[in-house]
Design an enzyme around this catalytic site. Structure first.
Site, PDB file in Angstrom:
ATOM      1  N   GLY A  14     135.652  11.951 124.137  1.00 52.30           N
ATOM      2  CA  GLY A  14     135.406  13.074 125.044  1.00 52.30           C
ATOM      3  C   GLY A  14     133.921  13.186 125.343  1.00 52.30           C
ATOM      4  O   GLY A  14     133.079  12.929 124.470  1.00 52.30           O
ATOM      5  N   SER A  15     133.603  13.531 126.571  1.00 50.71           N
ATOM      6  CA  SER A  15     132.191  13.591 126.975  1.00 50.71           C
ATOM      7  C   SER A  15     131.954  14.720 127.969  1.00 50.71           C
ATOM      8  O   SER A  15     131.144  14.596 128.878  1.00 50.71           O
ATOM      9  CB  SER A  15     131.779  12.261 127.589  1.00 50.71           C
ATOM     10  OG  SER A  15     132.641  11.975 128.670  1.00 50.71           O
ATOM     11  N   ASN A  17     131.212  19.043 128.256  1.00 54.28           N
ATOM     12  CA  ASN A  17     130.091  19.875 127.837  1.00 54.28           C
ATOM     13  C   ASN A  17     129.897  19.851 126.314  1.00 54.28           C
ATOM     14  O   ASN A  17     128.826  19.502 125.804  1.00 54.28           O
ATOM     15  CB  ASN A  17     130.403  21.288 128.347  1.00 54.28           C
ATOM     16  CG  ASN A  17     129.244  22.233 128.240  1.00 54.28           C
ATOM     17  OD1 ASN A  17     129.395  23.297 127.654  1.00 54.28           O
ATOM     18  ND2 ASN A  17     128.101  21.884 128.790  1.00 54.28           N
ATOM     19  N   PHE A 102     144.667  16.971 127.536  1.00 50.37           N
ATOM     20  CA  PHE A 102     144.643  15.507 127.654  1.00 50.37           C
ATOM     21  C   PHE A 102     144.877  14.773 126.332  1.00 50.37           C
ATOM     22  O   PHE A 102     145.002  13.552 126.313  1.00 50.37           O
ATOM     23  CB  PHE A 102     143.290  15.054 128.237  1.00 50.37           C
ATOM     24  CG  PHE A 102     142.945  15.748 129.532  1.00 50.37           C
ATOM     25  CD1 PHE A 102     143.843  15.761 130.588  1.00 50.37           C
ATOM     26  CD2 PHE A 102     141.735  16.409 129.685  1.00 50.37           C
ATOM     27  CE1 PHE A 102     143.540  16.419 131.778  1.00 50.37           C
ATOM     28  CE2 PHE A 102     141.417  17.062 130.873  1.00 50.37           C
ATOM     29  CZ  PHE A 102     142.326  17.068 131.923  1.00 50.37           C
ATOM     30  N   ALA A 158     128.346  25.500 123.864  1.00 55.26           N
ATOM     31  CA  ALA A 158     127.673  24.195 123.782  1.00 55.26           C
ATOM     32  C   ALA A 158     126.269  24.214 124.391  1.00 55.26           C
ATOM     33  O   ALA A 158     125.343  23.613 123.841  1.00 55.26           O
ATOM     34  CB  ALA A 158     128.534  23.137 124.457  1.00 55.26           C
ATOM     35  N   LYS A 210     141.417  32.889 120.195  1.00 54.98           N
ATOM     36  CA  LYS A 210     140.321  33.704 120.757  1.00 54.98           C
ATOM     37  C   LYS A 210     140.178  33.457 122.263  1.00 54.98           C
ATOM     38  O   LYS A 210     139.669  34.307 122.994  1.00 54.98           O
ATOM     39  CB  LYS A 210     139.010  33.471 120.018  1.00 54.98           C
ATOM     40  CG  LYS A 210     138.517  32.025 120.028  1.00 54.98           C
ATOM     41  CD  LYS A 210     137.567  31.706 121.132  1.00 54.98           C
ATOM     42  CE  LYS A 210     137.440  30.218 121.371  1.00 54.98           C
ATOM     43  NZ  LYS A 210     136.292  29.824 122.148  1.00 54.98           N
ATOM     44  N   ARG A 274     133.869  30.537 129.196  1.00 56.79           N
ATOM     45  CA  ARG A 274     134.364  30.255 130.558  1.00 56.79           C
ATOM     46  C   ARG A 274     135.619  31.066 130.897  1.00 56.79           C
ATOM     47  O   ARG A 274     135.809  31.478 132.032  1.00 56.79           O
ATOM     48  CB  ARG A 274     134.611  28.757 130.722  1.00 56.79           C
ATOM     49  CG  ARG A 274     135.744  28.224 129.893  1.00 56.79           C
ATOM     50  CD  ARG A 274     135.894  26.741 129.971  1.00 56.79           C
ATOM     51  NE  ARG A 274     134.953  26.054 129.101  1.00 56.79           N
ATOM     52  CZ  ARG A 274     135.027  24.766 128.771  1.00 56.79           C
ATOM     53  NH1 ARG A 274     135.987  24.019 129.281  1.00 56.79           N
ATOM     54  NH2 ARG A 274     134.170  24.217 127.965  1.00 56.79           N
ATOM     55  N   LYS A 303     137.528  22.684 132.219  1.00 55.07           N
ATOM     56  CA  LYS A 303     138.904  23.183 132.251  1.00 55.07           C
ATOM     57  C   LYS A 303     138.998  24.556 131.597  1.00 55.07           C
ATOM     58  O   LYS A 303     138.373  24.796 130.566  1.00 55.07           O
ATOM     59  CB  LYS A 303     139.825  22.212 131.476  1.00 55.07           C
ATOM     60  CG  LYS A 303     139.841  20.808 132.067  1.00 55.07           C
ATOM     61  CD  LYS A 303     140.605  20.783 133.372  1.00 55.07           C
ATOM     62  CE  LYS A 303     140.355  19.496 134.137  1.00 55.07           C
ATOM     63  NZ  LYS A 303     140.648  19.578 135.552  1.00 55.07           N
TER      64      LYS A 303
HETATM   65  N1  LIG Z   1     131.981  23.809 126.095  1.00 54.35           N
HETATM   66  C1  LIG Z   1     131.874  24.580 125.021  1.00 54.35           C
HETATM   67  O1  LIG Z   1     130.937  25.400 124.909  1.00 54.35           O
HETATM   68  C2  LIG Z   1     132.851  24.448 123.917  1.00 54.35           C
HETATM   69  C3  LIG Z   1     134.049  23.785 124.073  1.00 54.35           C
HETATM   70  N2  LIG Z   1     134.916  23.685 123.026  1.00 54.35           N
HETATM   71  C4  LIG Z   1     136.185  22.988 123.168  1.00 54.35           C
HETATM   72  O2  LIG Z   1     135.947  21.596 123.285  1.00 54.35           O
HETATM   73  C5  LIG Z   1     136.986  20.979 124.050  1.00 54.35           C
HETATM   74  C6  LIG Z   1     136.347  20.106 125.117  1.00 54.35           C
HETATM   75  O3  LIG Z   1     135.626  20.914 125.977  1.00 54.35           O
HETATM   76  P1  LIG Z   1     134.353  20.413 126.770  1.00 54.35           P
HETATM   77  O4  LIG Z   1     133.662  19.307 126.076  1.00 54.35           O
HETATM   78  O5  LIG Z   1     133.568  21.655 127.035  1.00 54.35           O
HETATM   79  O6  LIG Z   1     135.008  19.809 128.087  1.00 54.35           O
HETATM   80  P2  LIG Z   1     134.724  20.253 129.580  1.00 54.35           P
HETATM   81  O7  LIG Z   1     135.690  21.301 129.977  1.00 54.35           O
HETATM   82  O8  LIG Z   1     133.271  20.494 129.741  1.00 54.35           O
HETATM   83  O9  LIG Z   1     134.960  18.955 130.415  1.00 54.35           O
HETATM   84  C7  LIG Z   1     136.137  18.471 130.884  1.00 54.35           C
HETATM   85  C8  LIG Z   1     136.239  17.043 130.386  1.00 54.35           C
HETATM   86  O10 LIG Z   1     137.546  16.584 130.627  1.00 54.35           O
HETATM   87  C9  LIG Z   1     137.465  15.283 131.164  1.00 54.35           C
HETATM   88  N3  LIG Z   1     138.680  14.984 131.893  1.00 54.35           N
HETATM   89  C10 LIG Z   1     139.037  15.376 133.143  1.00 54.35           C
HETATM   90  N4  LIG Z   1     140.253  14.852 133.450  1.00 54.35           N
HETATM   91  C11 LIG Z   1     140.644  14.149 132.369  1.00 54.35           C
HETATM   92  C12 LIG Z   1     141.797  13.395 132.065  1.00 54.35           C
HETATM   93  N5  LIG Z   1     142.802  13.272 132.934  1.00 54.35           N
HETATM   94  N6  LIG Z   1     141.884  12.807 130.857  1.00 54.35           N
HETATM   95  C13 LIG Z   1     140.894  12.935 129.948  1.00 54.35           C
HETATM   96  N7  LIG Z   1     139.763  13.634 130.185  1.00 54.35           N
HETATM   97  C14 LIG Z   1     139.649  14.236 131.374  1.00 54.35           C
HETATM   98  C15 LIG Z   1     136.216  15.335 132.027  1.00 54.35           C
HETATM   99  O11 LIG Z   1     135.753  14.051 132.334  1.00 54.35           O
HETATM  100  C16 LIG Z   1     135.281  16.086 131.100  1.00 54.35           C
HETATM  101  O12 LIG Z   1     134.715  15.218 130.164  1.00 54.35           O
HETATM  102  C17 LIG Z   1     137.843  22.134 124.581  1.00 54.35           C
HETATM  103  O13 LIG Z   1     138.970  22.268 123.770  1.00 54.35           O
HETATM  104  C18 LIG Z   1     136.958  23.369 124.413  1.00 54.35           C
HETATM  105  O14 LIG Z   1     137.710  24.531 124.179  1.00 54.35           O
HETATM  106  C19 LIG Z   1     134.609  24.179 121.804  1.00 54.35           C
HETATM  107  C20 LIG Z   1     133.422  24.805 121.584  1.00 54.35           C
HETATM  108  C21 LIG Z   1     132.475  25.013 122.610  1.00 54.35           C
HETATM  109  O1  LIG Z   2     134.522  27.785 122.295  1.00 52.65           O
HETATM  110  C1  LIG Z   2     133.666  28.403 122.860  1.00 52.65           C
HETATM  111  C2  LIG Z   2     132.496  28.943 122.166  1.00 52.65           C
HETATM  112  O2  LIG Z   2     132.622  28.823 120.798  1.00 52.65           O
HETATM  113  C3  LIG Z   2     133.886  28.754 124.260  1.00 52.65           C
HETATM  114  O3  LIG Z   2     133.045  28.172 125.097  1.00 52.65           O
HETATM  115  P1  LIG Z   2     133.600  27.911 126.562  1.00 52.65           P
HETATM  116  O4  LIG Z   2     134.559  28.980 126.869  1.00 52.65           O
HETATM  117  O5  LIG Z   2     132.405  27.908 127.422  1.00 52.65           O
HETATM  118  O6  LIG Z   2     134.220  26.577 126.464  1.00 52.65           O
END
Ligand SMILES: NC(=O)C1=CN([C@@H]2O[C@H](COP(=O)(O)OP(=O)(O)OC[C@H]3O[C@@H](n4cnc5c(N)ncnc54)[C@H](O)[C@@H]3O)[C@@H](O)[C@H]2O)C=CC1
Ligand SMILES: O=C(CO)COP(=O)(O)O
Length: 331
Positions: A14-15, A17, A102, A158, A210, A274, A303
């Site tokens: 995964g890449s 945020n 995914f 993040a 949450k 978000r 997402k």
């Molecule tokens: N962003 C944040 O601040 C935080 C996120 N998380 C959790 O981390 C997990 C990942 O979130 P983020 O890294 O923020 O992702 P994101 O929401 O920033 O990015 C979406 C990702 O999904 C990918 N994507 C799109 N279509 C796809 C497909 N068909 N198959 C596979 N990948 C696909 C995109 O290329 C991108 O890398 C989530 O469960 C989120 O709840 C947890 C803590 C903090």
């Molecule tokens: O998991 C989160 C913070 O800990 C939520 O961040 P986002 O809602 O921006 O992904």
């Protein structure tokens, strides 16, 4: 491996945020810890940027992800790899950090492709809601790939960790404390403190549920209902998270809700997540624009976390979880 003689090798699946920020944290530590190879391979879901360049190539050239985490260097030892199999083939420590929607597809592609004895950790906040009931993401990973999977959750927006603002996180594990400690070493930084808790379901459910409360908090903001109402939503939400978690897994511990993965993540997500932001827009538009439409417009490829499942879950509504019921009615 650390307890044997060979070194540990890490791959991040995964890449987005958080995926990029997690890779940055890990990459900083692998260069310092002798029990790890420096290189961190980060699987990229390939996309073509408006410039016509592939995202993975752009990451490797600029050492940053211009779409999901612009202006932050990942570390020279982070290698973006669009080939899933190649990204994981030498790794014995796998970090799953994609949106939950995914994971199942990704895991199915990895069957039979992993190194023997590989361990996983999931940073994914969500669950799969199947007709037979909810399935935690760590269980999905274990069931499909036959590997042990810990979880890391917490108050972890993040973009704040990317600029090294202080945060805490919680690793949830089942039985194998040594493995949890190894994961904690890999993530811990002076600005990122990680604790470990033997309550994997509790930790993962905190991170998942949450997100539902954050939607309610966003609706409160969008309806200009004020801080007292928002605090009430957060309090009631926490109580319901606890009750719902125990309904699913009676072993879940009360103390887990006082770790970073519990009340702290609930607060930060209801203030800055978000789901909150998009739910606020949903309410301000009087519910006339769908969550899908707002997600596409506001999140630029990121997402929403769990809106569909929450709104559709008949079981949850029948079980009389008040807050979740309110949200489904609002929709
Ligand atoms: N962003 C944040 O601040 C935080 C996120 N998380 C959790 O981390 C997990 C990942 O979130 P983020 O890294 O923020 O992702 P994101 O929401 O920033 O990015 C979406 C990702 O999904 C990918 N994507 C799109 N279509 C796809 C497909 N068909 N198959 C596979 N990948 C696909 C995109 O290329 C991108 O890398 C989530 O469960 C989120 O709840 C947890 C803590 C903090
Ligand atoms: O998991 C989160 C913070 O800990 C939520 O961040 P986002 O809602 O921006 O992904």
């Amino acid at each position: 491996m650390e307890n044997g003689h060979a070194k540990n090798r890490v791959a991040v699946i995964g890449s987005g945020n958080w995926g990029c920020v997690a890779s940055r944290l890990i990459a900083s530590n692998t260069t310092k810890l002798p029990s790890f190879y420096d290189e961190v391979r980060m699987w990229v879901f390939e996309e073509v940027l408006p410039t016509g360049k592939k995202l993975s190539e752009s990451i490797n050239q600029a050492n940053e992800n211009c779409k999901y985490l612009p202006c932050i260097k990942l570390g020279a030892n982070v290698i973006a790899d669009p080939d899933l199999e190649n990204a994981v083939k030498d790794a014995n420590m796998l970090v799953f950090v994609t949106p939950h929607q995914f994971v199942e597809g990704i895991c199915k592609k990895l069957v039979g492709k992993l190194r023997l004895g590989a361990q996983a950790i999931s940073l994914i906040k969500g669950m799969e809601v199947k007709t037979e009931g909810p399935c935690m993401i760590s269980k999905l990973i274990t069931d499909i790939l036959g590997i042990n999977c810990c979880v890391l959750m917490g108050a972890n927006i993040a973009s704040e960790i990317a600029v090294e603002k202080f945060s805490e996180a919680t690793i949830g594990y089942r039985k194998d404390k040594e493995v949890a400690i190894r994961w904690a070493k890999l993530f811990t930084m002076p600005y990122f403190l990680v604790s470990i808790v033997e309550d994997i379901e509790g930790v993962e459910l905190c991170g998942t549920l949450k997100n539902v409360v954050a939607i309610a908090a966003g609706l409160v903001d969008g309806l200009d209902m004020g801080n007292n109402t928002k605090a009430a939503i957060m309090r009631i939400g926490l109580r319901e998270m606890c009750a719902f978690s125990k309904l699913l897994f009676p072993s879940v511990r009360d103390n887990t809700f006082f770790e970073s993965c519990g009340v702290a993540d609930l607060i930060t997500t209801c203030l800055g997540g978000r789901n909150r932001r998009v739910a606020e827009a949903f309410a301000r538009n009087g519910g006339k624009r769908s969550f899908d439409e707002l997600e596409a417009e506001m999140l630029h490829g990121q997402k929403l976390q769990g809106s569909t499942e929450c709104f559709l879950s008949e079981d949850v509504i029948k079980n009389n979880f008040g807050l979740l019921k309110v949200i489904s009615v609002c929709n």
